[in-house]
Design a protein around this motif. Structure first.
Motif, PDB file in Angstrom:
ATOM      1  N   ASP A 161      13.774   1.712 -21.346  1.00  0.00           N
ATOM      2  CA  ASP A 161      14.038   2.762 -22.347  1.00  0.00           C
ATOM      3  C   ASP A 161      14.842   3.929 -21.789  1.00  0.00           C
ATOM      4  O   ASP A 161      15.101   4.911 -22.476  1.00  0.00           O
ATOM      5  CB  ASP A 161      12.737   3.267 -22.958  1.00  0.00           C
ATOM      6  N   GLY A 162      15.249   3.846 -20.518  1.00  0.00           N
ATOM      7  CA  GLY A 162      16.076   4.877 -19.902  1.00  0.00           C
ATOM      8  C   GLY A 162      15.317   5.955 -19.162  1.00  0.00           C
ATOM      9  O   GLY A 162      15.926   6.806 -18.517  1.00  0.00           O
ATOM     10  N   THR A 163      13.982   5.943 -19.236  1.00  0.00           N
ATOM     11  CA  THR A 163      13.224   6.940 -18.486  1.00  0.00           C
ATOM     12  C   THR A 163      13.302   6.625 -17.001  1.00  0.00           C
ATOM     13  O   THR A 163      13.400   5.467 -16.598  1.00  0.00           O
ATOM     14  CB  THR A 163      11.752   7.013 -18.934  1.00  0.00           C
ATOM     15  N   VAL A 164      13.264   7.667 -16.202  1.00  0.00           N
ATOM     16  CA  VAL A 164      13.416   7.531 -14.756  1.00  0.00           C
ATOM     17  C   VAL A 164      12.191   8.116 -14.073  1.00  0.00           C
ATOM     18  O   VAL A 164      11.729   9.191 -14.433  1.00  0.00           O
ATOM     19  CB  VAL A 164      14.682   8.270 -14.261  1.00  0.00           C
ATOM     20  N   GLU A 165      11.675   7.401 -13.088  1.00  0.00           N
ATOM     21  CA  GLU A 165      10.577   7.896 -12.260  1.00  0.00           C
ATOM     22  C   GLU A 165      11.069   7.944 -10.822  1.00  0.00           C
ATOM     23  O   GLU A 165      11.738   7.025 -10.361  1.00  0.00           O
ATOM     24  CB  GLU A 165       9.354   6.970 -12.331  1.00  0.00           C
ATOM     25  N   VAL A 166      10.721   9.027 -10.129  1.00  0.00           N
ATOM     26  CA  VAL A 166      11.084   9.182  -8.724  1.00  0.00           C
ATOM     27  C   VAL A 166       9.782   9.320  -7.944  1.00  0.00           C
ATOM     28  O   VAL A 166       8.974  10.189  -8.237  1.00  0.00           O
ATOM     29  CB  VAL A 166      11.975  10.422  -8.493  1.00  0.00           C
ATOM     30  N   HIS A 167       9.577   8.437  -6.978  1.00  0.00           N
ATOM     31  CA  HIS A 167       8.371   8.452  -6.145  1.00  0.00           C
ATOM     32  C   HIS A 167       8.785   8.737  -4.701  1.00  0.00           C
ATOM     33  O   HIS A 167       9.639   8.051  -4.155  1.00  0.00           O
ATOM     34  CB  HIS A 167       7.653   7.096  -6.199  1.00  0.00           C
ATOM     35  N   VAL A 168       8.160   9.752  -4.102  1.00  0.00           N
ATOM     36  CA  VAL A 168       8.466  10.132  -2.725  1.00  0.00           C
ATOM     37  C   VAL A 168       7.231   9.872  -1.867  1.00  0.00           C
ATOM     38  O   VAL A 168       6.126  10.237  -2.249  1.00  0.00           O
ATOM     39  CB  VAL A 168       8.866  11.623  -2.633  1.00  0.00           C
ATOM     40  N   GLN A 169       7.426   9.236  -0.722  1.00  0.00           N
ATOM     41  CA  GLN A 169       6.324   8.962   0.199  1.00  0.00           C
ATOM     42  C   GLN A 169       6.707   9.394   1.602  1.00  0.00           C
ATOM     43  O   GLN A 169       7.879   9.363   1.971  1.00  0.00           O
ATOM     44  CB  GLN A 169       5.975   7.474   0.198  1.00  0.00           C
ATOM     45  N   GLY A 170       5.707   9.805   2.367  1.00  0.00           N
ATOM     46  CA  GLY A 170       5.921  10.133   3.764  1.00  0.00           C
ATOM     47  C   GLY A 170       6.417  11.546   4.019  1.00  0.00           C
ATOM     48  O   GLY A 170       6.863  11.856   5.112  1.00  0.00           O
ATOM     49  N   VAL A 171       6.362  12.421   2.999  1.00  0.00           N
ATOM     50  CA  VAL A 171       6.823  13.802   3.147  1.00  0.00           C
ATOM     51  C   VAL A 171       5.634  14.724   2.913  1.00  0.00           C
ATOM     52  O   VAL A 171       5.044  14.720   1.836  1.00  0.00           O
ATOM     53  CB  VAL A 171       7.946  14.132   2.147  1.00  0.00           C
ATOM     54  N   SER A 172       5.270  15.518   3.924  1.00  0.00           N
ATOM     55  CA  SER A 172       4.158  16.453   3.778  1.00  0.00           C
ATOM     56  C   SER A 172       4.631  17.740   3.132  1.00  0.00           C
ATOM     57  O   SER A 172       5.765  18.157   3.331  1.00  0.00           O
ATOM     58  CB  SER A 172       3.554  16.781   5.141  1.00  0.00           C
ATOM     59  N   ARG A 212       8.130  19.880   0.372  1.00  0.00           N
ATOM     60  CA  ARG A 212       9.514  19.639   0.753  1.00  0.00           C
ATOM     61  C   ARG A 212      10.139  18.531  -0.092  1.00  0.00           C
ATOM     62  O   ARG A 212      11.352  18.510  -0.315  1.00  0.00           O
ATOM     63  CB  ARG A 212       9.592  19.277   2.239  1.00  0.00           C
ATOM     64  N   CYS A 213       9.307  17.640  -0.625  1.00  0.00           N
ATOM     65  CA  CYS A 213       9.823  16.550  -1.452  1.00  0.00           C
ATOM     66  C   CYS A 213      10.584  17.087  -2.665  1.00  0.00           C
ATOM     67  O   CYS A 213      11.537  16.463  -3.125  1.00  0.00           O
ATOM     68  CB  CYS A 213       8.695  15.631  -1.911  1.00  0.00           C
ATOM     69  N   LEU A 214      10.182  18.256  -3.174  1.00  0.00           N
ATOM     70  CA  LEU A 214      10.866  18.845  -4.323  1.00  0.00           C
ATOM     71  C   LEU A 214      12.292  19.249  -3.965  1.00  0.00           C
ATOM     72  O   LEU A 214      13.230  18.993  -4.725  1.00  0.00           O
ATOM     73  CB  LEU A 214      10.080  20.045  -4.853  1.00  0.00           C
ATOM     74  N   GLN A 215      12.469  19.846  -2.803  1.00  0.00           N
ATOM     75  CA  GLN A 215      13.810  20.213  -2.360  1.00  0.00           C
ATOM     76  C   GLN A 215      14.623  18.969  -1.995  1.00  0.00           C
ATOM     77  O   GLN A 215      15.819  18.892  -2.274  1.00  0.00           O
ATOM     78  CB  GLN A 215      13.772  21.154  -1.139  1.00  0.00           C
ATOM     79  N   ASP A 216      13.953  17.999  -1.372  1.00  0.00           N
ATOM     80  CA  ASP A 216      14.642  16.782  -0.936  1.00  0.00           C
ATOM     81  C   ASP A 216      15.205  15.989  -2.109  1.00  0.00           C
ATOM     82  O   ASP A 216      16.211  15.308  -1.975  1.00  0.00           O
ATOM     83  CB  ASP A 216      13.700  15.879  -0.136  1.00  0.00           C
ATOM     84  N   THR A 217      14.553  16.045  -3.265  1.00  0.00           N
ATOM     85  CA  THR A 217      14.982  15.250  -4.417  1.00  0.00           C
ATOM     86  C   THR A 217      15.705  16.079  -5.474  1.00  0.00           C
ATOM     87  O   THR A 217      16.116  15.532  -6.496  1.00  0.00           O
ATOM     88  CB  THR A 217      13.780  14.543  -5.061  1.00  0.00           C
ATOM     89  N   ASP A 218      15.885  17.364  -5.250  1.00  0.00           N
ATOM     90  CA  ASP A 218      16.505  18.234  -6.257  1.00  0.00           C
ATOM     91  C   ASP A 218      17.896  17.750  -6.654  1.00  0.00           C
ATOM     92  O   ASP A 218      18.211  17.654  -7.845  1.00  0.00           O
ATOM     93  CB  ASP A 218      16.559  19.675  -5.750  1.00  0.00           C
ATOM     94  N   GLU A 219      18.733  17.426  -5.686  1.00  0.00           N
ATOM     95  CA  GLU A 219      20.093  16.972  -6.000  1.00  0.00           C
ATOM     96  C   GLU A 219      20.056  15.656  -6.782  1.00  0.00           C
ATOM     97  O   GLU A 219      20.810  15.479  -7.745  1.00  0.00           O
ATOM     98  CB  GLU A 219      20.917  16.807  -4.725  1.00  0.00           C
ATOM     99  N   LEU A 220      19.166  14.761  -6.398  1.00  0.00           N
ATOM    100  CA  LEU A 220      19.025  13.489  -7.108  1.00  0.00           C
ATOM    101  C   LEU A 220      18.608  13.725  -8.561  1.00  0.00           C
ATOM    102  O   LEU A 220      19.178  13.125  -9.479  1.00  0.00           O
ATOM    103  CB  LEU A 220      17.991  12.603  -6.398  1.00  0.00           C
ATOM    104  N   VAL A 221      17.653  14.609  -8.776  1.00  0.00           N
ATOM    105  CA  VAL A 221      17.200  14.929 -10.132  1.00  0.00           C
ATOM    106  C   VAL A 221      18.366  15.488 -10.951  1.00  0.00           C
ATOM    107  O   VAL A 221      18.556  15.119 -12.120  1.00  0.00           O
ATOM    108  CB  VAL A 221      16.017  15.923 -10.098  1.00  0.00           C
ATOM    109  N   GLN A 222      19.165  16.359 -10.360  1.00  0.00           N
ATOM    110  CA  GLN A 222      20.315  16.930 -11.064  1.00  0.00           C
ATOM    111  C   GLN A 222      21.320  15.832 -11.437  1.00  0.00           C
ATOM    112  O   GLN A 222      21.853  15.829 -12.553  1.00  0.00           O
ATOM    113  CB  GLN A 222      20.996  18.008 -10.214  1.00  0.00           C
ATOM    114  N   LEU A 223      21.568  14.898 -10.534  1.00  0.00           N
ATOM    115  CA  LEU A 223      22.490  13.798 -10.817  1.00  0.00           C
ATOM    116  C   LEU A 223      21.976  12.878 -11.921  1.00  0.00           C
ATOM    117  O   LEU A 223      22.763  12.267 -12.643  1.00  0.00           O
ATOM    118  CB  LEU A 223      22.747  12.989  -9.538  1.00  0.00           C
TER     119      LEU A 223
END
Length: 67
Positions: free
Chosen positions: A13-24, A27-38
């Motif tokens: 249906d076009g929904t996107v889920e992003v799962h981050v592992q191994g990041v304490s 910081r995962c929010l900053q690490d994926t910010d550019e990806l979320v924007q794209l």
């Protein structure tokens, strides 16, 4: 240290889920910010894992230096 990984799941249906592992810490929010924007930039729902509530070693070190 655990291996860091980002998994992106795009449903039919076009929904996107992003799962981050191994990041304490959050910081995962900053690490994926550019990806979320794209991917469109609109986050409808966010769930933080246990890892997000663990203290990042860098943050701990910064506090020790300031103390």
């Amino acid at each position: 240290m655990a291996e860091e990984s980002v998994e992106v799941v795009i449903a039919a249906d076009g929904t996107v889920e992003v799962h981050v592992q191994g990041v304490s810490g959050t910081r995962c929010l900053q690490d994926t910010d550019e990806l979320v924007q794209l991917l469109g930039g609109a986050v409808e729902h966010q769930v933080l894992t246990e890892e997000a509530y663990q203290q990042d070693g860098t943050e701990e070190q910064d506090r020790l230096w300031q103390g």
